[in-house]
Design an enzyme around this catalytic site. Structure first.
Site, PDB file in Angstrom:
ATOM      1  N   SER A 169       0.915  -1.049  -0.082  1.00  0.00           N
ATOM      2  CA  SER A 169       0.039   0.008   0.012  1.00  0.00           C
ATOM      3  C   SER A 169       0.821   1.218   0.114  1.00  0.00           C
ATOM      4  O   SER A 169       2.003   1.197   0.645  1.00  0.00           O
ATOM      5  CB  SER A 169      -0.851  -0.016   1.174  1.00  0.00           C
ATOM      6  OG  SER A 169      -1.676   1.167   1.333  1.00  0.00           O
ATOM      7  N   TYR A 215      -1.783   0.015  10.319  1.00  0.00           N
ATOM      8  CA  TYR A 215      -1.837  -0.277   8.812  1.00  0.00           C
ATOM      9  C   TYR A 215      -0.745   0.076   8.255  1.00  0.00           C
ATOM     10  O   TYR A 215       0.122  -0.837   7.412  1.00  0.00           O
ATOM     11  CB  TYR A 215      -3.064   0.278   8.401  1.00  0.00           C
ATOM     12  CG  TYR A 215      -3.530  -0.098   6.931  1.00  0.00           C
ATOM     13  CD1 TYR A 215      -3.923  -1.491   6.928  1.00  0.00           C
ATOM     14  CD2 TYR A 215      -3.198   0.574   5.807  1.00  0.00           C
ATOM     15  CE1 TYR A 215      -4.045  -1.920   5.296  1.00  0.00           C
ATOM     16  CE2 TYR A 215      -3.174   0.287   4.631  1.00  0.00           C
ATOM     17  CZ  TYR A 215      -3.753  -0.978   4.196  1.00  0.00           C
ATOM     18  OH  TYR A 215      -4.264  -1.518   3.036  1.00  0.00           O
TER      19      TYR A 215
END
Length: 258
Positions: free
Chosen positions: A148, A161
């Protein structure tokens, strides 16, 4: 030009988190290039729906499904036993399963942030290690990790995250170097906002969507198929000299930041 460089005929691919979104799109893309696919997810009904849809579109290919939570080690081992029973080894592993719980850093319980690491990072590391003997049955094979942009810069999501995805990118580099001599290439892709079920609630806020688009040079949200195309390329024989890379699929976002 050898057309086989742009095909995956005869190859077997395992894709986690494949019941919807990016995972399902990756399965479809690999099938289109000639691979057979093994799809995995926790959601049995979604997984069966994905399998039926893919088989309808690619009736000449093999599509098998296995219900498992890859954050659970016992289920990871059961999954790899299932893959081994096919007797073909494995050519491609796509570590796509992931999750997030977005909160201020001080609001997480220990169980919450550890679970984010379990599903995003530890599952990918363990599946890669368990799959290594299957991948090395072939002269060349590949792993693609779905990272990501949040592992590369701050994107207003929860700290765990971003931390887990940054660690996944480093894991990609380390395994690429360590396993190059085994014929296993290891790469990653780093998407920005992609139009999936998981992002739909945030993107439904018009003010937030405007902010996202203002920071994205291409001026739009990405589609799962655009991530899948990058994943498929990294699996192709044409990409045989690419390993340890992380390709951003972000419409130019990382050139701006958020």
């Amino acid at each position: 030009m050898d057309p086989k460089r742009w095909r995956l005929d005869g190859q077997l691919a395992l894709i986690t988190g494949a019941s919807a979104g990016i995972g399902r799109a990756v399965a479809r893309e690999l099938l289109a290039f000639g691979a057979d696919v093994l799809i995995v997810a926790r959601d049995q009904s979604g997984l069966e729906s994905a399998r039926d849809e893919l088989l309808e579109e690619f009736p000449e290919r093999e599509v098998a499904a296995f219900v498992a939570d890859v954050a659970d080690d016992e289920q990871r081992r059961e999954l790899l036993d299932w893959v081994e029973d096919f007797g073909q080894g494995l050519h491609i592993l796509v570590n796509n399963a992931g999750g997030n719980l977005s909160k201020p850093a001080t609001d997480y319980t220990e169980d919450e942030w550890r679970q984010i690491f379990e599903i995003n990072l530890f599952s990918a590391f363990e599946l890669s290690r368990y799959a290594h003997p299957l991948l090395t049955r072939h002269p060349s094979s590949s792993i693609v990790n779905i990272g990501s942009v949040s592992g590369l810069t701050h994107v207003r999501t929860g700290a765990p995250y971003g931390m887990s995805k940054a660690a996944m990118h480093q894991m990609t580099r380390n395994l690429a170097v360590e396993w190059a001599e085994d014929g296993v290439r290891v790469n990653a892709v780093a998407p920005w906002y992609i139009r999936t079920r998981r992002t739909s609630s945030k993107l439904a806020d018009p003010d937030y969507l405007d902010e996202v688009l203002l920071r994205t040079p291409m001026g739009r949200v990405g589609e799962p198929e655009e991530v899948a195309a990058a994943v498929a390329f990294l699996c192709l024989p044409a990409a045989s000299y690419i390993t340890g890379e992380c390709i951003a699929v972000d419409g130019g976002f990382l050139r701006y930041g958020f």
